[in-house]
Scaffold this motif. Structure first.
Motif, PDB file in Angstrom:
ATOM      1  N   SER A  92       0.849  -1.194   0.000  1.00  0.00           N
ATOM      2  CA  SER A  92       0.000   0.000   0.000  1.00  0.00           C
ATOM      3  C   SER A  92       0.879   1.235   0.000  1.00  0.00           C
ATOM      4  O   SER A  92       2.089   1.171   0.271  1.00  0.00           O
ATOM      5  N   ASP A  93       0.258   2.359  -0.302  1.00  0.00           N
ATOM      6  CA  ASP A  93       0.947   3.651  -0.289  1.00  0.00           C
ATOM      7  C   ASP A  93       0.270   4.526   0.754  1.00  0.00           C
ATOM      8  O   ASP A  93      -0.936   4.828   0.645  1.00  0.00           O
ATOM      9  N   VAL A  94       1.028   4.950   1.759  1.00  0.00           N
ATOM     10  CA  VAL A  94       0.460   5.759   2.827  1.00  0.00           C
ATOM     11  C   VAL A  94      -0.032   7.096   2.287  1.00  0.00           C
ATOM     12  O   VAL A  94      -1.044   7.641   2.767  1.00  0.00           O
TER      13      VAL A  94
ATOM     14  N   VAL B 103      -3.473   6.610   1.040  1.00  0.00           N
ATOM     15  CA  VAL B 103      -4.398   6.449   2.169  1.00  0.00           C
ATOM     16  C   VAL B 103      -4.744   7.812   2.760  1.00  0.00           C
ATOM     17  O   VAL B 103      -5.918   8.120   3.024  1.00  0.00           O
TER      18      VAL B 103
ATOM     19  N   TRP C  63       1.169  -2.996   4.507  1.00  0.00           N
ATOM     20  CA  TRP C  63       0.291  -2.675   5.621  1.00  0.00           C
ATOM     21  C   TRP C  63      -1.130  -3.118   5.318  1.00  0.00           C
ATOM     22  O   TRP C  63      -1.427  -3.536   4.182  1.00  0.00           O
TER      23      TRP C  63
ATOM     24  N   ALA D 268      -4.227  -1.450   4.531  1.00  0.00           N
ATOM     25  CA  ALA D 268      -4.596  -0.100   4.110  1.00  0.00           C
ATOM     26  C   ALA D 268      -5.894   0.360   4.766  1.00  0.00           C
ATOM     27  O   ALA D 268      -6.040   1.538   5.132  1.00  0.00           O
ATOM     28  N   ASP D 269      -6.857  -0.547   4.922  1.00  0.00           N
ATOM     29  CA  ASP D 269      -8.127  -0.143   5.544  1.00  0.00           C
ATOM     30  C   ASP D 269      -7.915   0.281   6.994  1.00  0.00           C
ATOM     31  O   ASP D 269      -8.520   1.253   7.462  1.00  0.00           O
TER      32      ASP D 269
ATOM     33  N   GLU E  88      -6.225   3.606   7.091  1.00  0.00           N
ATOM     34  CA  GLU E  88      -7.217   4.649   6.804  1.00  0.00           C
ATOM     35  C   GLU E  88      -8.025   4.969   8.073  1.00  0.00           C
ATOM     36  O   GLU E  88      -8.355   6.129   8.334  1.00  0.00           O
TER      37      GLU E  88
END
Length: 466
Positions: free
Chosen positions: A294-296, A299, A328, A330-331, A334
C-alpha cells in the motif's frame, strides 16, 4: 485493617509484653535472691575471719613475749585491727536479724581477750621475760574459741534454714514464671497460626473476587462484541434508507430529517465499529490485519477527501515526501489517519487548517497530523491513548461524539503493525500526533497488541483522549 486482624495483632503484642514482663520479674528476683544469699554467707565468713584473727593475735603476742621482736609486735597490732573490723562487721549483720544470737556476749569476751593480750605485751615491755612467761601460763583462750564456734554454728544453722525456705519460695516463683511464659508463648503461637489462616482465607477470598470480576469483564466484552456485531445489519439498512430518502426530492423539512438520520447512523456505525475493535484488542489475537502493498500517501489522500465532504468548512492540507510504499493493512491505516483527522477537526479553532504530512524515512514511514488547537495539559499526557478517555476541550459537543476509544484504537492498530504513535504538545506550538510505521510489520509472534504505549524521546505523550 480488618477488626479481626487488628484484634489478633493487639493480642500478640500483649502476649509478648506479658512474657517479657515475666522474664524481667524473674531476673530481678533472682538477682535479689543472690544478693540475700551473699549477705547471709558473709556473716558466717566474718565469724571465721574473726576466729582466724584471734588466733593470729595470740600467736603474734606469744612470739613477741618470747623474742621481743618488732616484727612480732607489728603482726600482733595488725591482727588486733582485723579483730575489731570483723567484730564490727558481725555486729552490723546480726543487728538486722531477730535471731537472738549472743553477739553482745561474744563482743564482751573478745574485748576481755584483747585486754589480756595487751596486758601481756605491757608486762613484757615493763618487767621482762620472766614475768611475761608467768602471765602466759595463767592465760586461757579455750573458752573464747568455744564461744566463737558456738555462735558460728548457731548462725550457720539459722542461715541454712532460711536459705532452704528462700530456695523453696524461689522455685515456686520460677514455676509460676515458667507457667506464665509458656502460656504467653502458646497464646502467641496460636495467634500467629490464627492470623496465618485468616490471611490465607482472605487471600483466597480476594482471588475468588478477582477471578469473578475477570469472568464478568470477559462476559461483558463478549456481550458487547455480539451486540455491536448484530446491530450493524439493521443500522446499515437504516443508513441506506436515509441516504435514498435524502436524494429522492423530498420537501425541505423531510429532506433535513433524512439528512439528520443519515449523519446519525454514520456516527452510530463509527461507535459500533469502535466497540468491535475494542473487543478485538482485548482478545488474545488482537486486531486482525490484512497486509498488502500500500501507499500511505494514497491512504492519507482518501481520508482527506472523505473528511472534506463531511466537514467542508474545515481547511485540510496534505504534504507528501519520499517513498511512502510498504506492506500494511490499508483499511486499518485509513481508520488510524481518519481518527486522527477527526480528532484534530474537533479541537482545532474555527477557520484553522488541519495539516497532514506523510514522509518516507529509510526503513519507516512517518505520518503527522497537526492542528492549532489548545495544548494538551501536562497532567493529562499519560492517559490520552487509554480507552474511554474523553476531554472536555474542543468544540461544543465534542466530548459526546464518541466513547473515547478513537485514540486507543489508533494506538492498537499502529502497534499491531509494529509501529509507535506519540503526541507533541506545548504552549505556543501546534498539537502534533506522529505515527511511525516500519515498511514491513514484524511476524505475528513479535506483535504485541494492547502493549503499553511508550513515547519517543522527542514526543510528549498525553493520557486524556482529546
Amino acid at each position: 485493617m480488618p477488626w479481626r486482624t487488628l484484634t489478633g495483632f493487639v493480642a500478640a503484642v500483649g502476649a509478648i509484653l506479658i512474657a517479657a514482663a515475666a522474664y524481667f520479674i524473674v531476673a530481678a528476683d533472682r538477682n535479689q535472691r543472690a544478693a540475700d544469699v551473699t549477705e547471709r554467707s558473709e556473716g558466717v565468713r566474718s565469724l571465721q575471719r574473726l576466729e582466724d584473727a584471734l588466733a593470729r593475735a595470740e600467736s603474734a603476742q606469744r612470739g613477741y613475749l618470747l623474742t621481743r621482736e618488732q616484727r612480732q609486735l607489728e603482726s600482733y597490732r595488725t591482727a588486733v585491727a582485723d579483730i575489731h573490723a570483723e567484730l564490727d562487721a558481725v555486729k552490723v549483720r546480726t543487728a538486722k536479724r531477730p535471731d537472738g544470737l549472743p553477739v553482745d556476749a561474744l563482743s564482751a569476751l573478745v574485748e576481755a581477750k584483747l585486754a589480756d593480750l595487751r596486758r601481756g605485751v605491757d608486762i613484757r615491755t615493763a618487767e621482762g621475760l620472766a614475768e611475761a612467761q608467768r602471765e602466759l601460763r595463767t592465760g586461757d583462750s579455750g573458752w573464747l574459741t568455744e564461744t566463737v564456734e558456738a555462735v558460728r554454728a548457731d548462725m550457720e544453722a539459722i542461715e541454712g534454714a532460711e536459705l532452704r525456705e528462700h530456695r523453696r519460695a524461689w522455685f515456686e516463683r520460677i514455676a509460676l514464671a515458667d507457667a506464665i511464659f509458656l502460656t504467653a508463648n502458646v497464646l502467641l503461637l496460636s495467634l500467629v497460626i490464627a492470623a496465618g489462616l485468616a490471611a490465607r482465607a482472605e487471600m483466597r477470598r480476594r482471588e475468588g473476587r478477582a477471578q469473578e470480576r475477570l469472568r464478568m469483564l470477559e462476559l461483558q466484552e463478549r456481550i458487547l462484541g455480539i451486540v455491536s456485531h448484530d446491530l450493524r445489519t439493521p443500522l446499515s439498512a437504516i443508513n441506506t434508507g436515509a441516504a435514498v430518502l435524502s436524494r429522492s426530492g423530498l420537501p425541505p423539512r423531510q429532506a433535513r430529517i433524512a439528512t439528520l438520520m443519515h449523519s446519525s447512523t454514520r456516527r452510530m456505525e463509527k461507535i459500533i465499529r469502535d466497540l468491535l475493535d475494542y473487543t478485538r484488542t482485548r482478545a488474545p489475537g488482537g486486531i486482525p490485519l490484512a497486509l498488502r502493498v500500500s501507499d500511505v500517501g494514497d491512504v492519507c489522500a482518501r481520508v482527506i477527501e472523505e473528511a472534506a465532504l463531511h466537514e467542508p468548512a474545515v481547511p485540510l492540507q496534505l504534504h507528501r515526501d519520499g517513498d511512502l510504499a510498504g506492506e500494511w493493512d490499508a483499511d486499518r491505516l485509513e481508520q488510524v489517519i481518519g481518527n486522527l483527522v477527526a480528532n484534530a477537526t474537533r479541537h482545532a479553532p474555527p477557520g484553522t487548517t488541519i495539516r497532514v504530512r506523510a514522509l518516507g524515512e529509510g526503513e519507516e514511514v512517518r505520518v503527522e497530523v497537526e492542528n492549532d488547537g489548545p495544548p494538551v495539559p501536562p497532567e493529562s499526557v499519560r492517559a490520552i491513548f487509554e480507552p474511554f478517555q474523553r476531554s472536555s476541550s474542543g468544540s461544543p459537543g465534542a466530548a459526546r461524539d464518541g466513547l473515547g476509544l478513537g485514540l486507543y484504537i489508533v494506538r492498537s492498530i499502529v502497534e499491531a503493525h509494529g509501529g509507535t504513535v506519540g503526541l507533541l504538545s506545548a504552549p505556543a506550538c501546534p498539537v502534533t500526533f506522529t505515527v511511525r510505521l516500519p515498511r514491513r510489520p514484524p511476524p505475528p509472534s513479535d506483535t504485541s497488541p494492547g502493549a503499553i504505549w511508550r513515547p519517543s524521546s522527542q514526543e510528549v505523550s498525553s493520557p486524556l483522549s482529546r
